[in-house]
Design a protein around this motif. Structure first.
Motif, PDB file in Angstrom:
ATOM      1  N   LEU A   1      21.633  11.654  77.940  1.00  0.00           N
ATOM      2  CA  LEU A   1      21.596  11.145  76.456  1.00  0.00           C
ATOM      3  C   LEU A   1      23.086  10.826  76.181  1.00  0.00           C
ATOM      4  N   ILE A   2      23.992  11.745  76.365  1.00  0.00           N
ATOM      5  CA  ILE A   2      25.221  11.414  75.839  1.00  0.00           C
ATOM      6  C   ILE A   2      25.908  10.402  76.584  1.00  0.00           C
ATOM      7  N   SER A   3      25.314   9.948  77.839  1.00  0.00           N
ATOM      8  CA  SER A   3      26.222   9.023  78.741  1.00  0.00           C
ATOM      9  C   SER A   3      25.412   7.732  78.434  1.00  0.00           C
TER      10      SER A   3
ATOM     11  N   THR B   1      24.728  19.766  67.125  1.00  0.00           N
ATOM     12  CA  THR B   1      25.015  18.888  65.756  1.00  0.00           C
ATOM     13  C   THR B   1      26.421  19.048  65.210  1.00  0.00           C
ATOM     14  N   GLY B   2      27.080  17.769  65.205  1.00  0.00           N
ATOM     15  CA  GLY B   2      28.571  17.673  64.884  1.00  0.00           C
ATOM     16  C   GLY B   2      29.325  17.646  65.863  1.00  0.00           C
ATOM     17  N   GLN B   3      29.071  17.754  67.115  1.00  0.00           N
ATOM     18  CA  GLN B   3      29.932  17.661  68.305  1.00  0.00           C
ATOM     19  C   GLN B   3      30.126  16.076  68.627  1.00  0.00           C
ATOM     20  N   LYS B   4      31.307  15.756  69.134  1.00  0.00           N
ATOM     21  CA  LYS B   4      31.772  14.569  70.026  1.00  0.00           C
ATOM     22  C   LYS B   4      30.996  14.505  71.108  1.00  0.00           C
ATOM     23  N   ILE B   5      30.280  13.346  71.384  1.00  0.00           N
ATOM     24  CA  ILE B   5      29.552  13.375  72.505  1.00  0.00           C
ATOM     25  C   ILE B   5      30.363  13.727  73.972  1.00  0.00           C
ATOM     26  N   ARG B   6      31.933  13.020  73.671  1.00  0.00           N
ATOM     27  CA  ARG B   6      32.691  13.453  74.966  1.00  0.00           C
ATOM     28  C   ARG B   6      33.066  14.707  74.984  1.00  0.00           C
ATOM     29  N   GLU B   7      32.837  15.533  74.121  1.00  0.00           N
ATOM     30  CA  GLU B   7      33.359  16.999  74.267  1.00  0.00           C
ATOM     31  C   GLU B   7      32.238  17.962  74.466  1.00  0.00           C
ATOM     32  N   VAL B   8      31.033  17.470  74.704  1.00  0.00           N
ATOM     33  CA  VAL B   8      29.751  18.304  74.700  1.00  0.00           C
ATOM     34  C   VAL B   8      30.134  19.037  76.122  1.00  0.00           C
ATOM     35  N   ASP B   9      29.888  20.222  76.024  1.00  0.00           N
ATOM     36  CA  ASP B   9      29.955  21.105  77.315  1.00  0.00           C
ATOM     37  C   ASP B   9      28.296  21.239  77.830  1.00  0.00           C
ATOM     38  N   VAL B  10      27.743  20.373  78.413  1.00  0.00           N
ATOM     39  CA  VAL B  10      26.387  20.397  78.744  1.00  0.00           C
ATOM     40  C   VAL B  10      26.043  21.875  79.398  1.00  0.00           C
ATOM     41  N   GLN B  11      26.891  22.343  80.329  1.00  0.00           N
ATOM     42  CA  GLN B  11      26.508  23.627  81.016  1.00  0.00           C
ATOM     43  C   GLN B  11      26.464  24.744  79.851  1.00  0.00           C
ATOM     44  N   ALA B  12      27.408  24.653  79.055  1.00  0.00           N
ATOM     45  CA  ALA B  12      26.975  25.863  78.140  1.00  0.00           C
ATOM     46  C   ALA B  12      25.958  25.623  77.242  1.00  0.00           C
ATOM     47  N   ILE B  13      25.637  24.404  76.885  1.00  0.00           N
ATOM     48  CA  ILE B  13      24.513  24.064  76.131  1.00  0.00           C
ATOM     49  C   ILE B  13      23.402  24.644  76.647  1.00  0.00           C
ATOM     50  N   GLY B  14      23.200  24.287  77.956  1.00  0.00           N
ATOM     51  CA  GLY B  14      21.902  24.688  78.867  1.00  0.00           C
ATOM     52  C   GLY B  14      21.881  26.412  78.783  1.00  0.00           C
ATOM     53  N   GLN B  15      23.199  27.014  79.024  1.00  0.00           N
ATOM     54  CA  GLN B  15      23.102  28.520  78.942  1.00  0.00           C
ATOM     55  C   GLN B  15      22.412  28.974  77.727  1.00  0.00           C
ATOM     56  N   LEU B  16      22.973  28.266  76.745  1.00  0.00           N
ATOM     57  CA  LEU B  16      22.499  28.657  75.397  1.00  0.00           C
ATOM     58  C   LEU B  16      20.933  28.589  75.202  1.00  0.00           C
ATOM     59  N   ALA B  17      20.488  27.528  75.655  1.00  0.00           N
ATOM     60  CA  ALA B  17      19.089  27.479  75.562  1.00  0.00           C
ATOM     61  C   ALA B  17      18.178  28.374  76.217  1.00  0.00           C
TER      62      ALA B  17
ATOM     63  N   ALA C   1      17.808  25.992  82.069  1.00  0.00           N
ATOM     64  CA  ALA C   1      19.403  25.923  81.735  1.00  0.00           C
ATOM     65  C   ALA C   1      20.029  24.398  82.461  1.00  0.00           C
ATOM     66  N   SER C   2      19.480  24.193  83.557  1.00  0.00           N
ATOM     67  CA  SER C   2      20.247  23.008  84.347  1.00  0.00           C
ATOM     68  C   SER C   2      19.434  21.777  83.844  1.00  0.00           C
ATOM     69  N   MET C   3      18.013  22.086  83.396  1.00  0.00           N
ATOM     70  CA  MET C   3      17.304  20.746  82.931  1.00  0.00           C
ATOM     71  C   MET C   3      17.718  20.440  81.468  1.00  0.00           C
ATOM     72  N   VAL C   4      18.173  21.301  80.872  1.00  0.00           N
ATOM     73  CA  VAL C   4      18.608  20.966  79.340  1.00  0.00           C
ATOM     74  C   VAL C   4      20.066  20.392  79.573  1.00  0.00           C
ATOM     75  N   ALA C   5      20.798  20.731  80.469  1.00  0.00           N
ATOM     76  CA  ALA C   5      22.251  20.225  80.779  1.00  0.00           C
ATOM     77  C   ALA C   5      21.964  18.742  81.138  1.00  0.00           C
ATOM     78  N   ARG C   6      21.030  18.624  81.969  1.00  0.00           N
ATOM     79  CA  ARG C   6      20.715  17.355  82.493  1.00  0.00           C
ATOM     80  C   ARG C   6      20.272  16.376  81.456  1.00  0.00           C
ATOM     81  N   ALA C   7      19.438  16.734  80.722  1.00  0.00           N
ATOM     82  CA  ALA C   7      18.802  15.979  79.755  1.00  0.00           C
ATOM     83  C   ALA C   7      19.915  15.375  78.789  1.00  0.00           C
ATOM     84  N   VAL C   8      20.562  16.575  78.105  1.00  0.00           N
ATOM     85  CA  VAL C   8      21.647  16.147  77.332  1.00  0.00           C
ATOM     86  C   VAL C   8      22.691  15.356  77.785  1.00  0.00           C
ATOM     87  N   SER C   9      23.096  15.742  78.883  1.00  0.00           N
ATOM     88  CA  SER C   9      24.150  14.707  79.647  1.00  0.00           C
ATOM     89  C   SER C   9      23.570  13.343  79.890  1.00  0.00           C
TER      90      SER C   9
END
Lengths: 326, 753
Positions: free
Chosen positions: A323-325, A279-295, A313-321
């Motif tokens: 949606l932001i694209s 929340t609050g992140q610019k979609i172009r700046e999201v580090d999806v791998q880091a988000i996956g790891q955090l999950a 972690a990979s599934m989360v990264a892919r899902a976020v990736s």
């Protein structure tokens, strides 16, 4: 399989009373794709099955400005193909579409899907008197736990089997529960309970209570959602790991996020630390791998399922990736 | 995925023209099967039929101290309870193992081992009665994998089992039933000559045939003493003989009626329910039916073994293999008799080797007694051998097909276990693979890879019989004893039709019971179209000769002057004399009586079969999921009698091989229980998991068969596991040495790289 009575209820009150009177040896049945297997395989003994299939008003999908109401008897096949769901609540349609096989989706209902029992092979075998069945041991603790939980499990290591529940939680759905005296409702996250709260059930239903509908609030115009499911084969399989993500995006910025994991915990598993990180992140700046790891940062894999950590972690990264694209 | 064929599906090298052989007619059993009318094992019904249920051991290894059946017998509706004590006792070795596998006597040797059985008025009563049987078990430690079982301190399954060590009996009980060797040349010297030597170890898990129809058997021990059995079996005579042995009665006392069979793949050769149903019927005097559940099938019937292999291959830089050593150890299950012998015959068969050594170990473990599964033993061996071949080819920088071609076995090559190859089509298979558009198409992506592998299966001959009778309308009926699993009613009838110059539709084949036809060995070993087809060929020749004689008699000419062509009899001496097959058939009654032909054969000219795979995969390095992008099977069929059914065998073998490669396994707990005991958790591939499987039939006629037939059913399951492993290695740069190569395993291999 032991003999049992089959009661076809015509009203909610009758269904509820019949069930409550015979509890704890009564069960509700709608599609029957899960419970009949349990009975036939001698995992469950019941005296009476109370069919909800004849209840009026529980087979409707009502779309309004407030959102969506889906009756508990609506089949998964209908949810997967309903135009309003496909367009406005894509994660839900995708989750319903990912279940089992066309035959099962044609019969299996929303309510039944939410109330299905765990697929843990110790729970499903009459040979193992496990915690879930009132025994004293979780047989998955030390071995044979390839498909078991990596998050949120203390004593019993089941994963919640529902795909649809994961999507509904990401979409902030509310579950409406009926009994003879009326309805009560709750956020779907409060409907499910982990084994630490109640070892013998996966939800809060009391005797005589059944899920009658699910309500989903109308998403704001910038909301997008997705459901991804990793499975070993392409049909007739439960999730090794799944993820539902709902993002609200305004001016290229994520203003709301809800990430929910499936197939990895005893309940559909919210990861609030990921939601607040996004929340609050610019979609172009999201580090999806880091988000996956955090999950998966709290993951505690068992002997045979550490693969699920990286997979999730990979599934989360892919899902976020994805949606932001969009 | 190729949607249209960009290649010639048949490489026809047998050069004879046929009328019926090589065409693709509809199968005679098709209508019944697609409309649901076909009667399978569990569909059998009879007046007074009782339902049976079997009690199975909850322990993988336990001594049975006592069995108390009194409470079960007292339950209302129960008609009989039987245990192993009801079988005739005595004997030793295989007959005791076979009997004990059907109902355990002193020990339960695997979870699911049958202990006792009940016959009752309904399935529900039978099930309840089974739960009332008290068994006093002394639970023992189980051992469930081949490597642990071979260790000196492993729990011993059979106190009387001593290793047969290269022909010498050891004097101490062991789980190793036997160790044998095949030797050719001098491997030590051979490895010294090599520029490259690679040695690797491999393991595979237990997998099941996964036939859709569970076992089912009904028995009636009639008042006249005769035992009738209706069952789902790959061999009615094999079932009859096994029951005769276990029940210690003459074979003539038993009649086995094979019902329609919903798949077997080798798993429906052994008997499980038949002798038990017979005992129950003997006690009750009524027919008794036993039907397995899927859990019974997975835990109580014979799967194919888990195995361990160590393969060492040396080669010179020019591609010549100088030596090969294959060490194979396979799980027999609870009683001796793993398929390691067959694996040992096949593992190095594609190669013409100067120096080779094969060590084979047959090892008992606390799992169901293994049964045949499509080329039993060979896929386990090929998973190991064909990966090392691939690695050696890579190490010396040779194309893997060229490397195989350089060392290819051919006519005259002496195999490691002794026999010399007759004409085989291996080089032609390799040529067809090399020139296939698939092999030369570019890959498209970073995690894609291509692999190839080959497999050999020797096939078998054995006994078959066939009867043919001419009908007055010019058709013929054909009786045969081979259960039809893969379209063999058609492929057998077609061979008779070819001889009689009749259209295929004029031949009506029926699979009959053991009282109605001469001894016919199992539908297995890829023998049915070869051997029972040959019996049909001979029976048709018998009819042909008799029909020609009859025409000659009617025409009052010499039989030598009469010929049969396109279903018309003609006299070579008098062009006026001509009569159709149907016209002559209509006159048989008036001219001396009906005509029948018969044959019983045991053909020796068995032709071995080679199959090869080209596989493209894409691996998701994060999830570990392997997707099969393209799959091509090339196989020498000798002569494809019915090409569609040959292609079906090639595709079916590939499908089972893909499942074996990527997902299927018995997931065993330390206590010896199979955890994934349902088809939900035992993951066979679905149609969505599979690509279109392209087929190329190569036809290098088998000189040992009238039409050149080689068996085709088994060879195609051999190459898929190594071909997929080689493709995964090509995709991700690391090799997997264990089956199954499921997402967890592949993801781990990527991580560990």
């Amino acid at each position: 399989m032991k003999p049992f009575k089959f009661e076809q209820a015509t009203t909610a009150v009758q269904a509820s009373q019949t069930h409550a009177d015979a509890a704890p040896n009564a069960r509700f049945i709608s599609g029957g794709t899960d419970i009949l297997g349990e009975i036939k395989e001698s995992v469950l003994e019941v005296n009476i099955l109370v069919s909800l299939a004849g209840l009026s008003g529980a087979s409707e999908i009502i779309s309004s400005d407030l959102g969506l109401e889906i009756g508990a008897l609506v089949t998964l096949a209908r949810i997967a193909s309903d135009q309003s769901i496909v367009e406005t609540y894509p994660a839900l349609a995708q989750a319903a579409e990912s279940v089992a096989t066309p035959q099962i989706r044609n019969v299996g209902t929303l309510g039944g899907n939410l109330c299905q029992r765990p697929r843990c092979w110790y729970y499903r075998s009459p040979l193992f008197d496990c915690l879930k069945k009132g025994g004293e041991t979780c047989f998955a603790s030390d071995e044979g736990n390839k498909y078991h939980a990596i998050l949120g499990a203390e004593n019993c290591h089941i994963v919640h089997p529902s795909d649809v529940a994961v999507a509904l939680l990401a979409l902030d759905a509310t579950v409406v529960v009926s009994n003879a005296s009326g309805d009560r409702q709750m956020p779907i996250g409060d409907f499910f309970v982990s084994p630490d709260v109640n070892m013998l059930a996966e939800n809060v239903l009391e005797p005589g209570e059944f899920v009658s509908k699910v309500k989903i609030p109308k998403p704001s115009s910038g909301t997008r959602s997705v459901y991804l499911k990793a499975k070993e084969r392409q049909a007739y399989d439960f999730a090794l790991s799944s993820v539902a993500v709902s993002l609200e995006v305004r001016d290229e910025t994520i203003t709301q996020a809800h990430v929910v994991l499936g197939g990895v915990a005893p309940v559909p598993y919210s990861v609030p630390q990921v939601d607040s990180e996004l929340t609050g992140q610019k979609i172009r700046e999201v580090d999806v791998q880091a988000i996956g790891q955090l999950a998966v940062k709290d993951a505690q894999p068992l002997s045979d399922n550490s693969y699920k950590v990286r997979l999730t972690a990979s599934m989360v990264a892919r899902a976020v990736s994805r949606l932001i694209s969009e | 995925m190729a949607t249209t064929r960009d290649y010639e599906p048949n490489v026809v090298l047998s050069n004879q023209d046929y009328n019926v052989v090589g065409t693709r007619p509809l199968r005679p059993d098709g209508a019944d099967k697609v409309t649901g009318r076909a009667l399978y094992g569990a569909d059998f019904a009879a007046a007074g039929l009782l339902s049976g249920s079997v009690l199975r051991s909850p322990h993988a290894h336990a001594r049975i101290k006592s069995i108390d059946t009194s409470k079960a017998e007292a339950l209302d509706g129960v008609r009989a309870v039987v245990t192993s004590a009801d079988f005739p006792q005595g004997g030793e070795g295989p007959v005791v193992w076979q009997r004990d596998n059907v109902l355990a006597s002193d020990k339960a040797l695997y979870r699911g081992h049958a202990i006792a059985a009940v016959a009752a008025a309904s399935p529900h009563i039978a099930e309840e009665a089974v739960s009332l049987i008290d068994v006093d078990y002394e639970v023992l430690t189980p051992v469930t994998d081949v490597q642990s079982s071979m260790k000196g301190d492993a729990p011993i399954l059979h106190d009387s089992l001593m290793t047969d060590e290269l022909g010498e009996k050891a004097d101490k009980a062991s789980n190793v039933a036997s160790h044998f060797q095949h030797v050719k040349g001098d491997v030590k010297a051979g490895f010294k000559e090599a520029d490259v030597v690679i040695e690797r170890e491999f393991t595979t898990k237990t997998v099941h045939q996964g036939y859709i129809e569970p076992q089912a058997a009904t028995a009636l021990w009639n008042n006249d003493g005769r035992l009738h059995i209706w069952c789902s079996t790959q061999g009615s005579f094999a079932a009859r003989d096994a029951c005769a042995k276990i029940l210690d009665i003459p074979v003539s006392q038993i009649r086995v009626v094979p019902l329609e069979i919903g798949g077997g793949f080798g798993g429906k050769i052994d008997v499980y329910l038949e002798p038990v149903a017979a005992l129950l019927s003997k006690k009750t005097g009524t027919p008794v039916k036993l039907v397995m559940s899927r859990a019974d099938v997975l835990q109580g019937t014979g799967p194919t073994p888990g195995s361990y292999a160590k393969i060492k291959i040396g080669a010179k830089k020019d591609g010549t293999i100088t030596a090969a050593h294959a060490y194979l150890a396979m799980e027999a299950g609870a009683y001796p008799g793993s398929p390691v012998g067959a694996g040992a015959m096949c593992v190095l068969a594609p190669y013409d080797l100067e120096n080779a050594l094969v060590d084979g170990y047959d090892v008992v473990v606390n799992k169901p007694k293994t049964a045949a599964y499509r080329a039993p033993g060979a896929p386990n061996a090929a998973f190991a051998g064909e990966q090392v071949i691939d690695e050696v080819a890579k190490a010396i920088g040779m194309d893997p097909i060229d490397f195989r071609m350089k060392n290819a076995a051919k006519e005259g090559t002496r195999q490691v276990h002794g026999p010399t190859f007759p004409r085989v089509g291996y080089e032609e298979v390799l040529e067809a693979m090399k020139s296939h558009p698939h092999y030369n198409a570019p890959l498209d992506g970073p995690n894609q890879g291509r692999g190839v592998a080959v497999g050999f299966w020797f096939n078998i001959g054995f006994d078959s019989a066939c009867n043919i009778a001419v009908n007055a309308d010019g058709t013929v009926t054909l009786q045969e004893g081979s259960t039809d699993i893969g379209g063999t009613r058609a492929s057998i009838a077609m061979q008779a039709a070819e001889v009689l110059t009749l259209p295929y539709e004029k031949v009506h084949p029926t699979v009959v019971d053991t009282d109605t036809i001469g001894f016919t060995a199992v539908t297995g070993g890829s023998r049915t179209t070869f051997a029972t087809g040959w019996a049909a060929y001979e029976a048709a020749q018998d009819v042909r000769t008799k029909m020609i004689d009859r025409a000659a008699q009617i025409w009052e000419v010499d039989a030598d002057t009469v010929e049969l062509e396109d279903a018309v009899f003609k006299s070579k001496s008098d062009p006026e004399l001509s009569m159709t097959f149907a016209e002559l058939a209509g006159q048989l009654g008036r001219s001396g009586g009906g005509i029948t032909g018969t044959a019983a054969v045991s053909p020796s000219g068995v032709g071995g079969a080679f199959a090869g795979n080209i596989v493209d995969v894409e691996v998701d390095p994060e999830t570990g999921k392997t997707e099969i992008l393209r799959f091509t099977v090339v196989q020498d069929a000798g002569k494809a009698i019915h090409p569609s059914y040959v292609e079906g065998q090639m595709q079916g073998g590939a499908v089972q091989g893909i499942g074996w490669a990527l997902n299927e396994e018995y997931y065993m707990s330390d206590s010896g229980t199979m955890d994934n005991v349902s088809l939900l958790d035992y993951r066979m591939p679905t149609s969505l998991d599979l690509p279109m499987i392209d087929t190329v039939i190569v036809e290098v006629a088998n000189p040992g068969h009238p039409y050149g037939v080689r068996g085709v059913g088994e060879a195609p399951i051999i190459p898929p596991t190594p071909a997929i492993a080689n493709a995964i290695e090509n995709a991700i740069g690391t090799r997997l040495f264990a089956l199954p190569m499921n997402p967890a395993a592949v993801a781990k291999a990527v991580m560990d790289k």
